[in-house]
Scaffold this motif. Structure first.
Motif, short mmCIF file in Angstrom:
data_model
loop_
_atom_site.label_atom_id
_atom_site.label_comp_id
_atom_site.label_asym_id
_atom_site.label_seq_id
_atom_site.Cartn_x
_atom_site.Cartn_y
_atom_site.Cartn_z
N UNK A 130 4.17 -1.10 -7.43
CA UNK A 130 3.85 -1.96 -6.30
C UNK A 130 3.12 -3.32 -6.91
N UNK A 131 2.16 -3.21 -8.06
CA UNK A 131 1.38 -4.39 -8.47
C UNK A 131 2.60 -5.19 -9.43
N UNK A 132 3.59 -4.65 -10.08
CA UNK A 132 4.36 -5.38 -11.03
C UNK A 132 5.19 -6.19 -10.22
N UNK A 133 5.91 -5.31 -9.18
CA UNK A 133 7.26 -6.01 -8.67
C UNK A 133 6.93 -6.12 -7.01
N UNK A 134 5.91 -5.89 -6.45
CA UNK A 134 5.58 -6.30 -5.13
C UNK A 134 6.43 -5.59 -4.34
N UNK A 135 6.83 -4.34 -4.59
CA UNK A 135 7.81 -3.60 -3.48
C UNK A 135 6.99 -3.15 -2.45
N UNK A 136 7.56 -3.31 -1.13
CA UNK A 136 6.57 -2.95 -0.08
C UNK A 136 6.44 -1.30 -0.02
N UNK A 137 5.30 -0.93 0.35
CA UNK A 137 5.04 0.28 0.38
C UNK A 137 5.89 1.32 1.16
N UNK A 138 6.33 0.87 2.13
CA UNK A 138 7.36 1.45 2.94
C UNK A 138 8.61 1.70 2.28
N UNK A 139 9.07 0.72 1.34
CA UNK A 139 10.37 0.88 0.54
C UNK A 139 10.10 2.00 -0.49
N UNK A 140 9.10 1.89 -1.27
CA UNK A 140 8.56 2.72 -2.21
C UNK A 140 8.39 4.10 -1.81
N UNK A 141 8.00 4.32 -0.52
CA UNK A 141 7.94 5.62 0.22
C UNK A 141 9.40 6.14 0.42
N UNK A 142 10.11 5.56 0.86
CA UNK A 142 11.68 5.94 0.78
C UNK A 142 12.02 6.51 -0.51
N UNK A 143 11.89 5.81 -1.63
CA UNK A 143 12.45 6.20 -2.80
C UNK A 143 11.85 7.40 -3.32
N UNK A 144 10.48 7.78 -3.23
CA UNK A 144 9.65 8.85 -3.49
C UNK A 144 9.78 10.05 -2.46
N UNK A 145 10.43 9.53 -1.20
CA UNK A 145 10.75 10.76 -0.05
C UNK A 145 9.25 11.16 0.44
N UNK A 146 8.43 10.31 0.73
CA UNK A 146 6.97 10.43 1.28
C UNK A 146 6.69 9.57 2.42
N UNK B 92 4.79 6.41 4.07
CA UNK B 92 4.24 5.19 3.69
C UNK B 92 2.73 5.27 3.58
N UNK B 93 1.92 5.83 4.18
CA UNK B 93 0.57 5.86 4.13
C UNK B 93 0.18 6.68 2.65
N UNK B 94 1.16 7.72 2.33
CA UNK B 94 0.81 8.27 0.93
C UNK B 94 0.77 7.19 -0.07
N UNK B 95 1.76 6.46 -0.30
CA UNK B 95 2.08 5.39 -1.03
C UNK B 95 0.51 4.42 -1.05
N UNK B 96 0.17 4.06 0.09
CA UNK B 96 -0.80 3.38 0.25
C UNK B 96 -2.20 3.87 -0.16
N UNK B 97 -2.17 5.28 0.07
CA UNK B 97 -3.48 5.93 -0.29
C UNK B 97 -3.27 6.04 -1.94
N UNK B 98 -2.37 6.20 -2.40
CA UNK B 98 -2.09 6.56 -4.10
C UNK B 98 -2.43 4.93 -4.62
N UNK B 99 -2.08 4.02 -4.16
CA UNK B 99 -2.54 2.56 -4.87
C UNK B 99 -3.90 2.48 -4.57
N UNK B 100 -4.61 3.00 -3.44
CA UNK B 100 -5.83 2.36 -3.24
C UNK B 100 -6.69 3.44 -4.17
#
Length: 81
Positions: free
Chosen positions: A12-28, A30-38
């Motif tokens: 997220x920090x390096x590539x500014x990939x949206x949390x929703x897109x990263x959530x799809x890649x991890x299969x979780x 979006x709120x899980x990615x947001x919480x992890x980043x925070x």
């Protein structure tokens, strides 16, 4: 897994990939990615990792076409007989 949360935060920090897109890649969700980043950003900052977001200035269409015409000039035309 803790390492997955670190990797997701770095992506997220390096590539500014949206949390929703990263959530799809991890299969979780979006709120899980947001919480992890925070959760992970303060830990990285405490260890000296620069967590500020680098953003390039917006590129206007005009500057893009000027750059393209400068970098890739039109090929010379040959006259038709």
């Amino acid at each position: 897994m803790f390492t997955d949360r670190i990797i997701a935060t770095l992506i997220v920090l390096r590539f500014q990939l949206p949390h929703a897109a990263l959530a799809v890649l991890y299969g979780v969700d979006r709120s899980t990615i947001t919480r992890a980043v925070h959760e992970i950003r303060p830990l990285l900052a405490a260890r000296g990792f620069a967590c500020h977001v680098l953003r390039a200035p917006p590129l206007s269409w005009q500057s893009a076409t000027n750059r393209a015409s400068r970098d890739y000039p039109e090929p010379p035309t040959t006259p038709n007989p």
